[in-house]
Design an enzyme around this catalytic site. Structure first.
Site, PDB file in Angstrom:
ATOM      1  N   LYS A  50       0.954  -1.120  -0.015  1.00 35.96           N
ATOM      2  CA  LYS A  50      -0.027  -0.072   0.141  1.00 35.96           C
ATOM      3  C   LYS A  50       0.735   1.253  -0.043  1.00 35.96           C
ATOM      4  CE  LYS A  50      -3.256  -2.348   3.034  1.00 35.96           C
ATOM      5  NZ  LYS A  50      -3.651  -2.472   4.416  1.00 35.96           N
ATOM      6  N   GLY A  51       2.103   1.199   0.276  1.00 40.16           N
ATOM      7  CA  GLY A  51       3.042   2.210   0.538  1.00 40.16           C
ATOM      8  C   GLY A  51       3.169   3.140  -0.699  1.00 40.16           C
TER       9      GLY A  51
ATOM     10  N   ASP B  37       7.595   2.815  -3.001  1.00 37.44           N
ATOM     11  CA  ASP B  37       7.725   3.815  -1.890  1.00 37.44           C
ATOM     12  C   ASP B  37       9.309   3.881  -1.452  1.00 37.44           C
ATOM     13  OD1 ASP B  37       7.556   1.097  -0.688  1.00 37.44           O
ATOM     14  OD2 ASP B  37       6.275   1.653   0.837  1.00 37.44           O
TER      15      ASP B  37
ATOM     16  N   ASP C 242      15.011  -0.815   0.094  1.00 41.84           N
ATOM     17  CA  ASP C 242      15.674  -1.245   1.327  1.00 41.84           C
ATOM     18  C   ASP C 242      16.686  -2.312   1.200  1.00 41.84           C
ATOM     19  OD1 ASP C 242      16.124  -1.162   4.169  1.00 41.84           O
ATOM     20  OD2 ASP C 242      14.638  -2.480   4.781  1.00 41.84           O
TER      21      ASP C 242
ATOM     22  N   ARG D 118       0.144   6.604   7.483  1.00 40.05           N
ATOM     23  CA  ARG D 118       0.487   6.357   6.156  1.00 40.05           C
ATOM     24  C   ARG D 118      -0.226   7.662   5.583  1.00 40.05           C
ATOM     25  NH1 ARG D 118       1.133   1.321   3.999  1.00 40.05           N
ATOM     26  NH2 ARG D 118       0.440  -0.405   4.976  1.00 40.05           N
TER      27      ARG D 118
HETATM   28  P1  5GP Z   1      12.776  -4.393   0.551  1.00 37.94           P
HETATM   29  O1  5GP Z   1      12.394  -5.779  -0.002  1.00 37.94           O
HETATM   30  O2  5GP Z   1      13.611  -3.490  -0.387  1.00 37.94           O
HETATM   31  O3  5GP Z   1      13.817  -4.718   1.809  1.00 37.94           O
HETATM   32  O4  5GP Z   1      11.901  -3.476   1.154  1.00 37.94           O
HETATM   33  C1  5GP Z   1      10.839  -2.848   0.558  1.00 37.94           C
HETATM   34  C2  5GP Z   1       9.601  -2.771   1.028  1.00 37.94           C
HETATM   35  O5  5GP Z   1       9.628  -2.676   2.512  1.00 37.94           O
HETATM   36  C3  5GP Z   1       9.015  -1.580   0.905  1.00 37.94           C
HETATM   37  O6  5GP Z   1       8.011  -1.578  -0.127  1.00 37.94           O
HETATM   38  C4  5GP Z   1       8.212  -1.004   2.109  1.00 37.94           C
HETATM   39  O7  5GP Z   1       7.038  -1.606   2.065  1.00 37.94           O
HETATM   40  C5  5GP Z   1       8.987  -1.825   3.319  1.00 37.94           C
HETATM   41  N1  5GP Z   1       9.982  -1.056   3.858  1.00 37.94           N
HETATM   42  C6  5GP Z   1      11.471  -0.948   3.668  1.00 37.94           C
HETATM   43  N2  5GP Z   1      11.884   0.076   4.486  1.00 37.94           N
HETATM   44  C7  5GP Z   1      10.887   0.658   5.178  1.00 37.94           C
HETATM   45  C8  5GP Z   1      10.803   1.805   6.186  1.00 37.94           C
HETATM   46  O8  5GP Z   1      11.900   2.358   6.368  1.00 37.94           O
HETATM   47  N3  5GP Z   1       9.644   1.886   6.617  1.00 37.94           N
HETATM   48  C9  5GP Z   1       8.403   1.247   6.121  1.00 37.94           C
HETATM   49  N4  5GP Z   1       7.265   1.771   6.734  1.00 37.94           N
HETATM   50  N5  5GP Z   1       8.603   0.274   5.243  1.00 37.94           N
HETATM   51  C10 5GP Z   1       9.707   0.127   4.735  1.00 37.94           C
END
Ligand code: 5GP
Length: 176
Positions: free
Chosen positions: A41-42, A98, A101, A163
């Site tokens: 949803k981000g 959004d 990470d 959000r």
């Molecule tokens: P990744 O797979 O790159 O580790 O993470 C991607 C997803 O993790 C993003 O789409 C998001 O939903 C969530 N995410 C990663 N870092 C953050 C953060 O600092 N805050 C929040 N709320 N969600 C995060």
């Protein structure tokens, strides 16, 4: 545990940067139609704001993905709860995230989308946390490169809260 939010990116800074990215995309795509794929949803706020500023004909698609649950640390497992509803074959797709990470979500989604044979696939993320990367992924369009912190606001949540904040903040969890 109390929750405190420190402002990292203001509403004005978001607005300015999103205008710049939209101009870049408009320039790069010229007269080509665009299919925006939003990661739920981000990515919702980002999609709505950027779409309004694009000059091309734009279609909306959504993918519902989970990786965090109610934690501030990724589970490491990417699950597509609901995929695309319509075909993207032969279309010019921009995947809107959004935040990137570890890069696991994006890498999983790139594979999923490429299998559907779009004409082109570009990656656009509002926020990038390169220090946390475990998968080698680079977005084509990046809003802001940020430090390793847990972010909320402007679509991003902590346990489904925050959000609707119009700015981006760092969440601090403190013992009272
Ligand atoms: P990744 O797979 O790159 O580790 O993470 C991607 C997803 O993790 C993003 O789409 C998001 O939903 C969530 N995410 C990663 N870092 C953050 C953060 O600092 N805050 C929040 N709320 N969600 C995060």
């Amino acid at each position: 545990m109390s929750e405190k939010i420190e402002v990292l990116i203001t509403e004005e800074q978001l607005d300015k940067r999103i205008c710049e990215i939209a101009e870049e995309i408009t320039r790069d795509f010229g007269s080509k139609d665009i299919t925006l794929v939003c990661v739920l949803k981000g990515g919702v706020m980002f999609m709505v704001d950027i779409a309004k500023k694009l000059k091309q004909k734009v279609e909306f698609e959504f993918i519902d993905v989970s990786s965090y649950g109610n934690n501030t640390v990724s589970s490491g497992t990417v699950t597509i709860n609901n995929g695309l509803e319509t075909s993207i074959e032969g279309k010019n797709v921009i995947l809107l995230e959004d935040i990137v990470d570890t890069g696991r979500t994006l890498s999983h989604l790139i594979k999923y989308l490429k299998e559907k044979n779009p004409a082109s696939l570009k990656l656009c993320t509002l926020l990038d946390k390169p220090s946390r990367r475990v998968v080698d992924i680079n977005a084509d369009y990046i809003g802001f490169t940020i430090p390793d912190a847990f972010i909320v606001g402007y679509g991003l949540d902590y346990a489904q809260k925050y959000r609707n904040l119009p700015y981006i903040g760092i969440l601090h969890l403190e013992n009272q």
